[in-house]
Structures are given as structure tokens and as C-alpha cells.
Design a protein around this motif. Structure first.
Motif, PDB file in Angstrom:
ATOM      1  N   ASN A 172       0.653  -1.347   0.030  1.00 27.79           N
ATOM      2  CA  ASN A 172      -0.085   0.029   0.539  1.00 27.79           C
ATOM      3  C   ASN A 172       0.843   1.396   0.213  1.00 27.79           C
ATOM      4  O   ASN A 172       1.016   2.398  -0.480  1.00 27.79           O
ATOM      5  CB  ASN A 172      -0.620   0.408   1.059  1.00 27.79           C
ATOM      6  CG  ASN A 172      -1.856  -0.949   1.388  1.00 27.79           C
ATOM      7  OD1 ASN A 172      -2.794  -1.253  -0.313  1.00 27.79           O
ATOM      8  ND2 ASN A 172      -2.928  -1.134   2.496  1.00 27.79           N
ATOM      9  N   TYR A 217       0.954   4.417  -2.455  1.00 28.22           N
ATOM     10  CA  TYR A 217       0.634   5.735  -1.840  1.00 28.22           C
ATOM     11  C   TYR A 217       0.933   6.936  -2.025  1.00 28.22           C
ATOM     12  O   TYR A 217       1.045   7.882  -2.874  1.00 28.22           O
ATOM     13  CB  TYR A 217       0.555   6.160  -0.197  1.00 28.22           C
ATOM     14  CG  TYR A 217      -1.028   4.730   0.629  1.00 28.22           C
ATOM     15  CD1 TYR A 217      -2.180   4.714  -0.554  1.00 28.22           C
ATOM     16  CD2 TYR A 217      -0.864   4.476   1.639  1.00 28.22           C
ATOM     17  CE1 TYR A 217      -3.079   4.279   0.059  1.00 28.22           C
ATOM     18  CE2 TYR A 217      -1.944   3.517   1.711  1.00 28.22           C
ATOM     19  CZ  TYR A 217      -2.692   3.619   1.269  1.00 28.22           C
ATOM     20  OH  TYR A 217      -3.847   2.311   2.399  1.00 28.22           O
ATOM     21  N   ARG A 265      -5.369  -1.536  -5.882  1.00 23.65           N
ATOM     22  CA  ARG A 265      -4.707  -2.692  -4.878  1.00 23.65           C
ATOM     23  C   ARG A 265      -5.981  -3.882  -5.679  1.00 23.65           C
ATOM     24  O   ARG A 265      -5.025  -4.962  -5.371  1.00 23.65           O
ATOM     25  CB  ARG A 265      -6.365  -2.099  -4.238  1.00 23.65           C
ATOM     26  CG  ARG A 265      -5.248  -1.258  -3.556  1.00 23.65           C
ATOM     27  CD  ARG A 265      -6.166  -0.595  -1.799  1.00 23.65           C
ATOM     28  NE  ARG A 265      -5.441   0.532  -0.758  1.00 23.65           N
ATOM     29  CZ  ARG A 265      -6.417   0.882   0.234  1.00 23.65           C
ATOM     30  NH1 ARG A 265      -7.805   0.570  -0.307  1.00 23.65           N
ATOM     31  NH2 ARG A 265      -5.775   1.471   0.533  1.00 23.65           N
TER      32      ARG A 265
END
Length: 354
Positions: free
Chosen positions: A117, A121, A312
Motif C-alpha cells: 500500500n 500511496y 489494489r
């Protein structure tokens, strides 16, 4: 001071094409090296075609003062078919951006042992910052990063060649599927990359100062891509056995740089994903914000945040689902662009000699 805008154009062109698949060695492997030494001829042909594609698009943009890909496509496909093509391209740009975000997550997890993640980001954040500076941001980042990527790939491939010598192939067992001739594969590869090329080049009118700049930007951009492909392709020829089945073949080649070779190449690969994410995201933001008549910086923020959940889904799943479809569309666009370019140049030549 001499006009250096052609260098900016060439850098943006290279940065648009050299994404995860290119820098990883996977695309070079599947489109060229599967044909053995003949794949090198394929790379040379692709270099020529990339130069023709880039220069013809940039020249068309300059001559007709085009400031968006929709204005580039409508004369080629007509209004009805042009709108359908535009919708498909918009979806492609969104998907391409999300794929690069997912790729960033995969690199952070597999190469740097950092959360998937966080990789997503970070890519979303740095692309957003660049988008806020519009074309200037896109130009600046590519002008800085592309030479570094070129140096990194040439260094990695060059050291491998010097260390192991020039080998045609050591492949001796198993099969790598190839379904076409090396010439067809080369043409398809350039076609496959024509969508983002058209989208980004159609937005570069502000930095195309004259006809010479347009031609040099396209030609040198194509040559740069050819050099990169050769420095990836030649080492891969000597490691076919070792890289068969690997998702990132160049990481194996990067081991020649020493213990941290794979880590260093992981950074190069991330940089390549960054430049491609910028190209796809910029094209999407510019067109949609124009259609909806919304503030571009605000829409950039909304876009980058909204893309995170899609990213994702996963890097490999997104590529398998999305890329084959757009390869066919790219081929059609490529044929129309290059065909019209040569027809127009031929007509201009006939007028001059009459």
C-alpha cells in the motif's frame, strides 16, 4: 541559447513508452528476444517505426495547432468512430495509470520489502504533485528522469555484455511461445504503444516551437527507445535459460552489478513506472477536466485518490485483463497515422515538383 525543446519532446516520448513492461525486460523478451538473434533486427525495425510515429504525430500537432488528442483523432476516424475511439482511450489511460500504481506497490513489496500500500500511496502522491504543475511538471520530470533511466539501463546491460561477452543465446530446453514473425511482432509492439504516444504528443503544442523541433523530438525519441531496447535485448539473449518464466527478467541481468544490483534496478524500474504513470494520468486528467469543465488541479486530486482502490486489484491481474484489448486498437491507430503521414508528404512532394 539554442532551442532545446526537441530534447524535452524526446524525453517525454521515451518516458511515455518505457513503462513497467519495457524496463522489466518482459516486453522486449516477448516481442523480440523470443525470435533469437532475429529479435535484434526487430528492435532495429521498431526503432525506425517509433521515430516515424513520433515525428509524424508531432509534425501533425504543430502544423494543425492541435491541443488535445480528440482533435487529432477526429480527422482520422470521423466524428462517430472518433468518439468511440476516444471513450476506449479514456478507459485505457485510467487503467494504465492504475497499473503503474499497482506496479509501484509490487516493487515496494518484492524488492524493497515495504508495504504494498505504501508503494501505491507514494506513486499517487508524486504523480499528483507533478500533475499540479501541468505540462511544465510533465516536461521537467521527464527531462530529469529519462537520462537517468537511459544511463541506468545502458550501465546494467553494458556491464552484463562486458562481463559475459556477446552471446546469441544459451537457451536449450523448454519453449517460449511465439505466434508470429519477428517483423509482425515488431510492428505490433510499436502499435501497442501508439495510444499513449498520440495522447501525450497531442498535448505538447506549447513546447513545439517549429517544424524542425517536432521532427527532431520524434526522431531522437525513437532512437532513444531503440538504444534502451538493445541494451535490454542483447543481455537477455545470453540469459534465455535463466530468465525463462521470470516476471522481471532484467533483475537477473542486474545481478552482474553486484550484491545490490537487483535493488538498484528496482529503483530504475520504479522510475520507469513513474514516467508512464505521469503520461497516462496527465492524458486522462486533461481530457476529462476539459469535458466536465472542472478545475484541473482539483480534478487531479480526486483522480489520484480514486485510482488507489483500483490499483489494489493487483499488478498482474490488471495487465492480463487490460493490455491485450488495447494492443489491437493501437494497431489500427498506428496504421491510420503513419498511412496518412506518408500520403500527405507524398502529395506535398508532388505539388513541389509540378
Amino acid at each position: 541559447m539554442k532551442n532545446k525543446n526537441w530534447l524535452k519532446l524526446a524525453s517525454i516520448y521515451i518516458g511515455t513508452v518505457i513503462g513497467a513492461g519495457f524496463a522489466s525486460g518482459q516486453e522486449i523478451m516477448q516481442f523480440f528476444i523470443v525470435f533469437g538473434y532475429k529479435g535484434l533486427f526487430g528492435i532495429i525495425l521498431a526503432t525506425f517505426l517509433f521515430s516515424i510515429l513520433g515525428s509524424s504525430v508531432l509534425l501533425n500537432v504543430y502544423r494543425n495547432k492541435i491541443d488535445g488528442y480528440e482533435k487529432f483523432l477526429t480527422p482520422i476516424f470521423g466524428k462517430s468512430l472518433g468518439k468511440i475511439t476516444e471513450i476506449i482511450i479514456i478507459i485505457f489511460l485510467l487503467a494504465g495509470y492504475c497499473v503503474m500504481l499497482a506496479g509501484s506497490g509490487a516493487i515496494f513489496k518484492e524488492q524493497f520489502n515495504i508495504s504494498y500500500n505504501i508503494g501505491i500511496y507514494l506513486m499517487a502522491l508524486v504523480t499528483l504533485i507533478t500533475f499540479l504543475f501541468n505540462i511544465k511538471g510533465l516536461s521537467t520530470v521527464n527531462t530529469i528522469l529519462v537520462p537517468i533511466l537511459l544511463l541506468g539501463v545502458i550501465l546494467t546491460g553494458g556491464i552484463s555484455i562486458l562481463k559475459n561477452g556477446f552471446q546469441i543465446s544459451n537457451f536449450s530446453g523448454g519453449e517460449i511461445a511465439k505466434t508470429s514473425h519477428w517483423i509482425i511482432s515488431s510492428i505490433l509492439y510499436v502499435s501497442y504503444n501508439s495510444i499513449t504516444t498520440v495522447v501525450i504528443m497531442s498535448s505538447l503544442l506549447p513546447i513545439i516551437s517549429d517544424k524542425k523541433t517536432a521532427l527532431k523530438g520524434g526522431i531522437f525519441g525513437g532512437l532513444g527507445l531503440g538504444v534502451l531496447a538493445l541494451f535490454i535485448g542483447v543481455p537477455l539473449l545470453g540469459y534465455t535459460t535463466d530468465i525463462n518464466g521470470l516476471e522481471v527478467p532484467m533483475l537477473k541481468i542486474a545481478e552482474n552489478l553486484g550484491n545490490n544490483g537487483s535493488l538498484l534496478y528496482g529503483i530504475i524500474l520504479w522510475g520507469a513506472m513513474f514516467t508512464t504513470a505521469l503520461s497516462n494520468g496527465f492524458g486522462f486528467i486533461k481530457r476529462i477536466s476539459s469535458l466536465l469543465k472542472v478545475n484541473q488541479p482539483i480534478f487531479s486530486i480526486i483522480f489520484c485518490i480514486s485510482a488507489i482502490p483500483i490499483a489494489r486489484i493487483g499488478f498482474t491481474k490488471l495487465i492480463i485483463t487490460i493490455y491485450p484489448l488495447f494492443g489491437y486498437l493501437g494497431f489500427i491507430i498506428f496504421v491510420f497515422i503513419v498511412g496518412r503521414f506518408f500520403i500527405k508528404e507524398f502529395k506535398n512532394y508532388i505539388k513541389k515538383i509540378k
